[in-house]
Design a protein around this motif. Structure first.
Motif: not given
Ligand SMILES: [Zn+2]
Ligand SMILES: [Zn+2]
Length: 232
Positions: A35-45, A96-100, A103-110
């Motif tokens: 997922i991206t920071n905005g919650g969008a899915k990115v396929q591993v492929s 989940h709150a800690t994760f959010e 992750f908000s401090r990271m400009p990449w995927l998760a």
């Protein structure tokens, strides 16, 4: 174990690591996305062909907080040079709150919070402690599971973490130099660990070192600042 047996065991280990693919590391059943920071899915492929750093980290760990800014800096510097570079956060989080928040401090995927793939990935990669950086090549083959110490030892110049690249980089460093922070000549030396007297952060492996005073500087700090004279 004899030398030959040891050699063969290492060979098998290397072959197993090279046998990994991006799918075998990041896909499990229908869980085939990050997922991206905005919650969008990115396929591993869609990530095939990229040089990937897996950033395994936990908000609770203070070492993770120290490492994060370095990885963010590495991300921006490498991304500017190489579009095919990507970082994926593997969250070892309890809520989940800690994760959010983290992750908000990271400009990449998760990988998503609590995803079943996280624990199997930790087992597959034999990760015992976090933070750690695992570098994957374009087909998902493991380049190194020691990206953290490499980043700490060499800074951003480590990318793309291959043995050949690191050997070329070390060969390009001056054996001796004079630095404005120290009155004696510094020699490029191998040490298990040391504190860099420029940034005061622990360094590993290579160091510009004064034997007389036990004065140490990271090669990356010396070369970044450019305030030195090469001695031949
Ligand atoms: Zn330093
Ligand atoms: Zn000295």
């Amino acid at each position: 174990m004899t030398g030959l047996q040891q050699f063969r065991a290492t060979d098998i280990e290397t072959a197993e690591e090279e046998a990994h693919t991006l799918e075998s590391i990041l896909v499990s059943g229908d869980r085939d996305f990050v997922i991206t920071n905005g919650g969008a899915k990115v396929q591993v492929s869609d990530l095939l062909g990229k040089n990937i750093l897996l950033y395994l980290s936990a908000f609770q760990s203070s070492s993770c907080h120290i490492l994060l800014p370095k990885v963010v800096q590495a991300y921006h510097e490498n991304k500017a040079k190489d579009e095919a570079f990507e970082v994926i956060f593997i969250p070892i989080e309890r809520d989940h709150a800690t994760f959010e928040q983290y992750f908000s401090r990271m400009p990449w995927l998760a990988l998503p919070f609590g995803d079943q793939r996280i624990s199997s990935l930790l087992t597959k990669l034999e990760i015992r402690d976090v933070p750690e950086l695992v570098a994957l090549g374009p087909n998902g083959q493991i380049i190194t599971k020691e990206g953290r110490s490499l980043l700490e030892a060499y800074g951003m110049d480590t990318y793309p973490f291959t043995d050949d690249h690191i050997e070329d980089m070390v060969n390009s460093w001056a054996e001796k130099l004079q630095h404005t922070l120290h009155c004696h000549e510094l020699q490029l030396t191998l040490r298990v660990s040391y504190i860099c007297r420029s940034c005061w952060i622990t360094g590993y492996v290579w160091v510009y070192f004064c034997q007389k005073c036990h004065f140490s500087l990271h090669p990356s700090c010396v070369l970044r600042e450019g305030t030195y004279l090469i001695r031949r």
